[in-house]
Write a protein that holds these residues in place. Structure first.
Motif, mmCIF file in Angstrom:
data_model
loop_
_atom_site.group_PDB
_atom_site.id
_atom_site.type_symbol
_atom_site.label_atom_id
_atom_site.label_comp_id
_atom_site.label_asym_id
_atom_site.label_seq_id
_atom_site.Cartn_x
_atom_site.Cartn_y
_atom_site.Cartn_z
ATOM 1 N N LEU A 36 0.826 -1.200 0.000
ATOM 2 C CA LEU A 36 0.000 0.000 0.000
ATOM 3 C C LEU A 36 0.865 1.256 0.000
ATOM 4 N N GLU A 37 1.938 1.236 0.791
ATOM 5 C CA GLU A 37 2.848 2.384 0.787
ATOM 6 C C GLU A 37 3.482 2.562 -0.587
ATOM 7 N N THR A 38 3.879 1.395 -1.212
ATOM 8 C CA THR A 38 4.441 1.472 -2.565
ATOM 9 C C THR A 38 3.421 2.030 -3.541
ATOM 10 N N MET A 39 2.177 1.544 -3.404
ATOM 11 C CA MET A 39 1.120 2.047 -4.274
ATOM 12 C C MET A 39 0.901 3.546 -4.065
ATOM 13 N N ASN A 40 0.973 3.970 -2.810
ATOM 14 C CA ASN A 40 0.825 5.403 -2.541
ATOM 15 C C ASN A 40 1.945 6.207 -3.197
ATOM 16 N N ASP A 41 3.193 5.653 -3.103
ATOM 17 C CA ASP A 41 4.310 6.332 -3.777
ATOM 18 C C ASP A 41 4.087 6.382 -5.282
ATOM 19 N N LEU A 42 3.642 5.228 -5.845
ATOM 20 C CA LEU A 42 3.394 5.192 -7.291
ATOM 21 C C LEU A 42 2.270 6.156 -7.677
ATOM 22 N N MET A 43 1.253 6.225 -6.828
ATOM 23 C CA MET A 43 0.163 7.148 -7.123
ATOM 24 C C MET A 43 0.662 8.589 -7.090
ATOM 25 N N GLU A 44 1.536 8.883 -6.112
ATOM 26 C CA GLU A 44 2.102 10.231 -6.072
ATOM 27 C C GLU A 44 2.934 10.513 -7.322
ATOM 28 N N GLN A 45 3.755 9.506 -7.739
ATOM 29 C CA GLN A 45 4.538 9.673 -8.960
ATOM 30 C C GLN A 45 3.632 9.842 -10.180
ATOM 31 N N LYS A 46 2.552 9.024 -10.194
ATOM 32 C CA LYS A 46 1.605 9.127 -11.305
ATOM 33 C C LYS A 46 0.987 10.513 -11.355
ATOM 34 N N ASP A 47 0.595 11.023 -10.186
ATOM 35 C CA ASP A 47 0.013 12.365 -10.140
ATOM 36 C C ASP A 47 1.012 13.404 -10.631
ATOM 37 N N THR A 48 2.286 13.231 -10.205
ATOM 38 C CA THR A 48 3.317 14.175 -10.646
ATOM 39 C C THR A 48 3.518 14.111 -12.156
ATOM 40 N N LEU A 49 3.611 12.863 -12.691
ATOM 41 C CA LEU A 49 3.802 12.701 -14.133
ATOM 42 C C LEU A 49 2.588 13.211 -14.906
ATOM 43 N N THR A 50 1.385 12.938 -14.360
ATOM 44 C CA THR A 50 0.179 13.425 -15.030
ATOM 45 C C THR A 50 0.178 14.946 -15.102
ATOM 46 N N GLN A 51 0.590 15.569 -13.997
ATOM 47 C CA GLN A 51 0.658 17.027 -13.985
ATOM 48 C C GLN A 51 1.683 17.536 -14.996
ATOM 49 N N LYS A 52 2.862 16.860 -15.022
ATOM 50 C CA LYS A 52 3.879 17.263 -15.994
ATOM 51 C C LYS A 52 3.380 17.067 -17.409
ATOM 52 N N LEU A 53 2.671 15.926 -17.663
ATOM 53 C CA LEU A 53 2.139 15.658 -18.997
ATOM 54 C C LEU A 53 1.125 16.717 -19.405
ATOM 55 N N GLU A 54 0.278 17.092 -18.463
ATOM 56 C CA GLU A 54 -0.690 18.149 -18.771
ATOM 57 C C GLU A 54 0.015 19.457 -19.101
ATOM 58 N N GLU A 55 1.081 19.763 -18.323
ATOM 59 C CA GLU A 55 1.829 20.984 -18.620
ATOM 60 C C GLU A 55 2.493 20.895 -19.995
ATOM 61 N N THR A 56 3.049 19.673 -20.328
ATOM 62 C CA THR A 56 3.699 19.494 -21.641
ATOM 63 C C THR A 56 2.682 19.636 -22.764
ATOM 64 N N GLU A 57 1.485 19.018 -22.571
ATOM 65 C CA GLU A 57 0.448 19.138 -23.591
ATOM 66 C C GLU A 57 0.026 20.591 -23.762
ATOM 67 N N LEU A 58 -0.056 21.308 -22.652
ATOM 68 C CA LEU A 58 -0.421 22.717 -22.751
ATOM 69 C C LEU A 58 0.629 23.505 -23.537
ATOM 70 N N ARG A 59 1.910 23.234 -23.206
ATOM 71 C CA ARG A 59 2.982 23.915 -23.951
ATOM 72 C C ARG A 59 2.957 23.508 -25.420
ATOM 73 N N SER A 60 2.656 22.216 -25.693
ATOM 74 C CA SER A 60 2.598 21.737 -27.080
ATOM 75 C C SER A 60 1.488 22.440 -27.849
ATOM 76 N N ARG A 61 0.321 22.593 -27.176
ATOM 77 C CA ARG A 61 -0.766 23.301 -27.855
ATOM 78 C C ARG A 61 -0.376 24.755 -28.148
ATOM 79 N N VAL A 62 0.307 25.372 -27.177
ATOM 80 C CA VAL A 62 0.752 26.753 -27.398
ATOM 81 C C VAL A 62 1.724 26.829 -28.563
#
Length: 360
Positions: free
Chosen positions: A279-305
């Motif tokens: 569960l702790e590992t899953m929580n870490d992975l979820m945090e990493q996923k959230d971080t990557l998702t946020q970065k991906l959204e920022e990258t997509e936003l920059r790509s659209r710009v």
């Protein structure tokens, strides 16, 4: 709760009571954490643990010297109340809160013990048939002490106040002086005040003793019930004494079952630890996923710009190309006109040259 009873310590916890049928399982008496408070009754000199869920009192336990608060885990503690014939359990949010509650329980339990001893001493003094007077003689606590009839009016004569069996003589002048002496009046007033004070103390001790007697009667009834239960249990054990081999075999089977259950419990605990780690590992992975998702959204936003900027640049390039093409067309037209004009000028020059030759 009387007006003389005030809270002296409060905390929050989940409240439980032992199941009266099984005496093993805990039954929750509150759906959520509630306030649990220590109260001190200055009138009765007792300490109580009280908890209310709305308007319902789910804990009303008077602390006695024979009570013990036991920590059964890092966040759970319990104590038995023989008067209420139950066992209370409290689940705290942190280990610190549990330790603080246990410290207060021990402190107020000691205070209850001292108060009980003091009450017993007062009761013994109140129930004593006589007490010693200041002059060293024994007298009743409510009977005024007769002062010695000496040194009245500065003399060493003793006034004989014993009545005659045949006739009562008239009081002498010394007796009248004794009866109206201001010093003796003050003396008797002081004696009266002392008697009033002693009477008030005895009344308070009597009230306290009455309250203690009620508590002792309740404790005695609880002890009698416990004695009857133990007597029944002894009778049952005596009846079962003839079945010792069967009991031993059952005990062996129970021990084996207990060992199996303990092994199963250990396995389950290990599984729980593994699940916690996962569960702790899953929580870490979820945090990493959230971080990557946020970065991906920022990258997509920059790509659209960037795409919008690229589209704008392409549009501007096309406009520039069209302008250059139009400029080329205009330049070709201008060159064609210029060639025509040059050709005309050439013909004009030739014509002028011929005319000049002819004229010469």
């Amino acid at each position: 709760m009387g007006t003389e009873e005030q809270p002296i310590y409060s905390t929050r916890a989940h409240v439980f009571q032992i199941d009266p049928n099984t005496k093993k399982n805990w039954l929750p008496t509150s759906k959520h954490a509630v306030t649990v408070s220590y109260f001190y009754d200055s009138t009765r000199n007792v300490y109580r643990i009280i908890s209310l869920d709305g308007t319902k009192a789910i804990i009303n336990s008077t602390i006695s010297p024979n009570m013990t608060f036991t920590k059964t885990s890092q966040k759970f503690g319990q104590w038995a109340d023989s008067r209420a014939n139950t066992v209370y359990g409290l689940g705290f949010s942190t280990e610190h809160h549990l330790s603080k509650f246990a410290e207060k329980f021990a402190e107020y339990k000691e205070a209850a013990r001292l108060a009980k001893e003091k009450s017993q001493e007062k009761m013994e003094m109140a129930t004593s048939p006589s007490q010693e007077s200041p002059g060293g003689e024994l007298s009743s606590p409510l009977t005024p002490v007769t002062p010695p009839m000496e040194n009245i009016n500065g003399t060493d004569e003793i006034c004989d106040m014993t009545p005659n069996s045949d006739s009562r003589p008239e009081p002498s002048q010394n007796a009248l002086a004794f009866a109206h002496s201001p010093a003796m009046t003050k003396h008797w007033e002081a004696e009266l005040e002392a008697l009033k004070g002693n009477n008030a103390k005895l009344t308070a001790a009597l009230l306290e003793s009455t309250a203690n007697v009620k508590q002792w009667k309740q404790q005695l009834a609880a002890y009698q019930e416990e004695a009857e239960r133990l007597h029944k249990r002894v009778t049952e054990l005596e009846c079962q004494s003839n079945q010792t081999p069967v009991i031993k075999s059952q005990k062996t089977e129970l021990n084996q079952t207990i060992e199996e259950l303990e092994n199963t419990l250990r396995d389950k605990e290990e599984e729980m630890e593994k699940l916690k780690e996962e569960l702790e590992t899953m929580n870490d992975l979820m945090e990493q996923k959230d971080t990557l998702t946020q970065k991906l959204e920022e990258t997509e936003l920059r790509s659209r710009v960037l795409e919008e900027q690229l589209a704008g640049a392409e549009q501007r390039l096309e406009e520039n190309q069209e302008e250059q093409e139009n400029f080329r067309k205009s330049l070709r037209t201008l060159l064609e006109l210029l060639d025509g004009k040059i050709f005309e000028l050439t013909e004009l020059r030739d014509t002028l040259a011929r005319l000049i030759e002819e004229a010469s």
